[in-house]
Design a protein around this motif. Structure first.
Motif, PDB file in Angstrom:
ATOM      1  N   ARG A 172       0.833  -1.217   0.000  1.00  0.00           N
ATOM      2  CA  ARG A 172       0.000   0.000   0.000  1.00  0.00           C
ATOM      3  C   ARG A 172       0.863   1.261   0.000  1.00  0.00           C
ATOM      4  NH1 ARG A 172      -3.010  -3.023   3.643  1.00  0.00           N
ATOM      5  NH2 ARG A 172      -2.068  -1.928   5.416  1.00  0.00           N
ATOM      6  N   PHE A 173       1.933   1.264   0.802  1.00  0.00           N
ATOM      7  CA  PHE A 173       2.829   2.426   0.857  1.00  0.00           C
ATOM      8  C   PHE A 173       3.428   2.689  -0.524  1.00  0.00           C
ATOM      9  CE2 PHE A 173       6.900   4.475   1.276  1.00  0.00           C
ATOM     10  CZ  PHE A 173       6.636   5.512   2.160  1.00  0.00           C
ATOM     11  N   ILE A 174       3.921   1.647  -1.157  1.00  0.00           N
ATOM     12  CA  ILE A 174       4.538   1.803  -2.479  1.00  0.00           C
ATOM     13  C   ILE A 174       3.505   2.277  -3.492  1.00  0.00           C
ATOM     14  CG2 ILE A 174       5.624   0.539  -4.385  1.00  0.00           C
ATOM     15  CD1 ILE A 174       7.091  -1.096  -2.145  1.00  0.00           C
ATOM     16  N   GLU A 175       2.323   1.689  -3.485  1.00  0.00           N
ATOM     17  CA  GLU A 175       1.283   2.107  -4.423  1.00  0.00           C
ATOM     18  C   GLU A 175       0.876   3.563  -4.190  1.00  0.00           C
ATOM     19  OE1 GLU A 175      -1.802  -0.809  -3.876  1.00  0.00           O
ATOM     20  OE2 GLU A 175      -0.715  -2.316  -5.033  1.00  0.00           O
ATOM     21  N   ARG A 176       0.835   3.977  -2.941  1.00  0.00           N
ATOM     22  CA  ARG A 176       0.421   5.339  -2.594  1.00  0.00           C
ATOM     23  C   ARG A 176       1.460   6.382  -3.016  1.00  0.00           C
ATOM     24  NH1 ARG A 176      -0.268   4.894   2.915  1.00  0.00           N
ATOM     25  NH2 ARG A 176      -2.253   3.898   2.459  1.00  0.00           N
ATOM     26  N   HIS A 177       2.746   6.027  -2.957  1.00  0.00           N
ATOM     27  CA  HIS A 177       3.803   7.023  -3.171  1.00  0.00           C
ATOM     28  C   HIS A 177       4.559   6.866  -4.484  1.00  0.00           C
ATOM     29  CE1 HIS A 177       3.070   8.632   0.774  1.00  0.00           C
ATOM     30  NE2 HIS A 177       3.124   7.405   1.257  1.00  0.00           N
ATOM     31  N   ALA A 178       4.258   5.860  -5.269  1.00  0.00           N
ATOM     32  CA  ALA A 178       4.915   5.661  -6.558  1.00  0.00           C
ATOM     33  C   ALA A 178       4.021   6.223  -7.665  1.00  0.00           C
ATOM     34  CB  ALA A 178       5.183   4.181  -6.793  1.00  0.00           C
ATOM     35  N   PRO A 179       4.571   6.632  -8.756  1.00  0.00           N
ATOM     36  CA  PRO A 179       6.000   6.660  -9.047  1.00  0.00           C
ATOM     37  C   PRO A 179       6.650   7.944  -8.525  1.00  0.00           C
ATOM     38  CG  PRO A 179       4.790   7.299 -11.000  1.00  0.00           C
ATOM     39  CD  PRO A 179       3.767   6.969  -9.925  1.00  0.00           C
ATOM     40  N   LEU A 180       7.820   7.787  -7.995  1.00  0.00           N
ATOM     41  CA  LEU A 180       8.612   8.914  -7.527  1.00  0.00           C
ATOM     42  C   LEU A 180       9.320   9.509  -8.742  1.00  0.00           C
ATOM     43  CD1 LEU A 180       9.550  10.347  -4.918  1.00  0.00           C
ATOM     44  CD2 LEU A 180      11.463   8.751  -4.858  1.00  0.00           C
ATOM     45  N   PRO A 181       9.166  10.819  -8.971  1.00  0.00           N
ATOM     46  CA  PRO A 181       9.818  11.434 -10.142  1.00  0.00           C
ATOM     47  C   PRO A 181      11.331  11.228 -10.121  1.00  0.00           C
ATOM     48  CG  PRO A 181       8.242  12.947  -9.146  1.00  0.00           C
ATOM     49  CD  PRO A 181       8.394  11.782  -8.197  1.00  0.00           C
ATOM     50  N   GLU A 182      11.898  11.053 -11.282  1.00  0.00           N
ATOM     51  CA  GLU A 182      13.341  10.798 -11.405  1.00  0.00           C
ATOM     52  C   GLU A 182      14.193  11.952 -10.877  1.00  0.00           C
ATOM     53  OE1 GLU A 182      15.025   8.037 -12.250  1.00  0.00           O
ATOM     54  OE2 GLU A 182      13.087   7.033 -12.355  1.00  0.00           O
ATOM     55  N   ASP A 183      13.658  13.176 -10.884  1.00  0.00           N
ATOM     56  CA  ASP A 183      14.460  14.317 -10.439  1.00  0.00           C
ATOM     57  C   ASP A 183      14.425  14.528  -8.923  1.00  0.00           C
ATOM     58  OD1 ASP A 183      11.767  15.110 -10.548  1.00  0.00           O
ATOM     59  OD2 ASP A 183      12.271  17.187 -10.992  1.00  0.00           O
ATOM     60  N   ILE A 184      13.757  13.640  -8.201  1.00  0.00           N
ATOM     61  CA  ILE A 184      13.702  13.728  -6.739  1.00  0.00           C
ATOM     62  C   ILE A 184      14.489  12.564  -6.153  1.00  0.00           C
ATOM     63  CG2 ILE A 184      12.209  13.585  -4.709  1.00  0.00           C
ATOM     64  CD1 ILE A 184      10.041  14.961  -6.277  1.00  0.00           C
ATOM     65  N   GLU A 185      15.475  12.889  -5.328  1.00  0.00           N
ATOM     66  CA  GLU A 185      16.244  11.861  -4.637  1.00  0.00           C
ATOM     67  C   GLU A 185      15.339  11.194  -3.604  1.00  0.00           C
ATOM     68  OE1 GLU A 185      19.433  10.938  -5.246  1.00  0.00           O
ATOM     69  OE2 GLU A 185      19.482  12.368  -6.901  1.00  0.00           O
ATOM     70  N   LEU A 186      15.541   9.928  -3.368  1.00  0.00           N
ATOM     71  CA  LEU A 186      14.702   9.187  -2.430  1.00  0.00           C
ATOM     72  C   LEU A 186      14.547   9.897  -1.081  1.00  0.00           C
ATOM     73  CD1 LEU A 186      13.010   6.659  -1.730  1.00  0.00           C
ATOM     74  CD2 LEU A 186      15.165   5.607  -0.978  1.00  0.00           C
ATOM     75  N   PRO A 187      15.626  10.351  -0.436  1.00  0.00           N
ATOM     76  CA  PRO A 187      15.454  11.005   0.872  1.00  0.00           C
ATOM     77  C   PRO A 187      14.681  12.321   0.818  1.00  0.00           C
ATOM     78  CG  PRO A 187      17.729  10.313   0.569  1.00  0.00           C
ATOM     79  CD  PRO A 187      17.040  10.161  -0.754  1.00  0.00           C
ATOM     80  N   ASP A 188      14.579  12.908  -0.371  1.00  0.00           N
ATOM     81  CA  ASP A 188      13.882  14.184  -0.526  1.00  0.00           C
ATOM     82  C   ASP A 188      12.404  14.020  -0.875  1.00  0.00           C
ATOM     83  OD1 ASP A 188      16.277  15.528  -0.022  1.00  0.00           O
ATOM     84  OD2 ASP A 188      16.842  15.474  -2.137  1.00  0.00           O
ATOM     85  N   ALA A 189      11.941  12.800  -0.987  1.00  0.00           N
ATOM     86  CA  ALA A 189      10.530  12.563  -1.313  1.00  0.00           C
ATOM     87  C   ALA A 189       9.649  13.102  -0.193  1.00  0.00           C
ATOM     88  CB  ALA A 189      10.284  11.074  -1.513  1.00  0.00           C
ATOM     89  N   PRO A 190       8.493  13.634  -0.547  1.00  0.00           N
ATOM     90  CA  PRO A 190       7.621  14.252   0.459  1.00  0.00           C
ATOM     91  C   PRO A 190       6.977  13.264   1.440  1.00  0.00           C
ATOM     92  CG  PRO A 190       6.566  14.264  -1.691  1.00  0.00           C
ATOM     93  CD  PRO A 190       7.965  13.777  -1.896  1.00  0.00           C
ATOM     94  N   CYS A 191       7.120  11.993   1.220  1.00  0.00           N
ATOM     95  CA  CYS A 191       6.481  11.003   2.097  1.00  0.00           C
ATOM     96  C   CYS A 191       7.271  10.742   3.380  1.00  0.00           C
ATOM     97  CB  CYS A 191       6.253   9.691   1.354  1.00  0.00           C
ATOM     98  SG  CYS A 191       7.736   8.956   0.632  1.00  0.00           S
ATOM     99  N   TRP A 192       8.481  11.294   3.498  1.00  0.00           N
ATOM    100  CA  TRP A 192       9.317  11.033   4.681  1.00  0.00           C
ATOM    101  C   TRP A 192       9.281  12.197   5.652  1.00  0.00           C
ATOM    102  CZ3 TRP A 192       9.718   6.303   3.742  1.00  0.00           C
ATOM    103  CH2 TRP A 192      10.118   5.797   2.513  1.00  0.00           C
ATOM    104  N   ASN A 193       9.375  11.861   6.938  1.00  0.00           N
ATOM    105  CA  ASN A 193       9.606  12.925   7.909  1.00  0.00           C
ATOM    106  C   ASN A 193      11.115  13.171   7.981  1.00  0.00           C
ATOM    107  OD1 ASN A 193      10.847  11.175   9.859  1.00  0.00           O
ATOM    108  ND2 ASN A 193       8.845  10.624  10.689  1.00  0.00           N
ATOM    109  N   GLU A 194      11.529  14.127   8.775  1.00  0.00           N
ATOM    110  CA  GLU A 194      12.940  14.508   8.829  1.00  0.00           C
ATOM    111  C   GLU A 194      13.848  13.351   9.259  1.00  0.00           C
ATOM    112  OE1 GLU A 194      15.613  17.645  11.335  1.00  0.00           O
ATOM    113  OE2 GLU A 194      13.649  18.330  10.655  1.00  0.00           O
ATOM    114  N   GLY A 195      13.444  12.604  10.266  1.00  0.00           N
ATOM    115  CA  GLY A 195      14.246  11.485  10.742  1.00  0.00           C
ATOM    116  C   GLY A 195      14.366  10.372   9.719  1.00  0.00           C
ATOM    117  N   GLN A 196      13.279  10.073   9.036  1.00  0.00           N
ATOM    118  CA  GLN A 196      13.299   9.040   7.998  1.00  0.00           C
ATOM    119  C   GLN A 196      14.213   9.468   6.851  1.00  0.00           C
ATOM    120  OE1 GLN A 196       9.074   9.151   7.386  1.00  0.00           O
ATOM    121  NE2 GLN A 196       8.751   7.190   8.439  1.00  0.00           N
ATOM    122  N   ALA A 197      14.090  10.720   6.439  1.00  0.00           N
ATOM    123  CA  ALA A 197      14.917  11.229   5.343  1.00  0.00           C
ATOM    124  C   ALA A 197      16.398  11.165   5.713  1.00  0.00           C
ATOM    125  CB  ALA A 197      14.504  12.652   4.996  1.00  0.00           C
TER     126      ALA A 197
END
Length: 78
Positions: free
Chosen positions: A26-51
């Motif tokens: 469900r998490f992957i379906e909800r947040h994919a696809p992540l645009p290629e120009d966004i680094e994984l840690p910079d995705a909006p789905c993370w809080n500061e600690g997760q990033a």
């Protein structure tokens, strides 16, 4: 130096997220696809600690790096 293998579920636990297979899907379906120009840690789905955890895992090529790469690839698929 050998890196321990961390299962995908353990990464989700480390991130403080539900880690059962259905919740991961469900998490992957909800947040994919992540645009290629966004680094994984910079995705909006993370809080500061997760990033920060994801950033450190990638930059330090930590024992988490392989499973973090798996997460990145999973979120890139649309």
């Amino acid at each position: 130096m050998e890196h321990p293998d961390h299962p995908f579920t353990e990464l989700f636990e480390q991130l403080g997220l539900a880690s059962d297979p259905a919740a991961i899907q469900r998490f992957i379906e909800r947040h994919a696809p992540l645009p290629e120009d966004i680094e994984l840690p910079d995705a909006p789905c993370w809080n500061e600690g997760q990033a920060e955890f994801l950033r450190e895992a990638i930059e330090a090529d930590a024992d988490w790096a392989e499973v973090v790469d798996h997460l990145d690839a999973s979120l890139r698929k649309g």
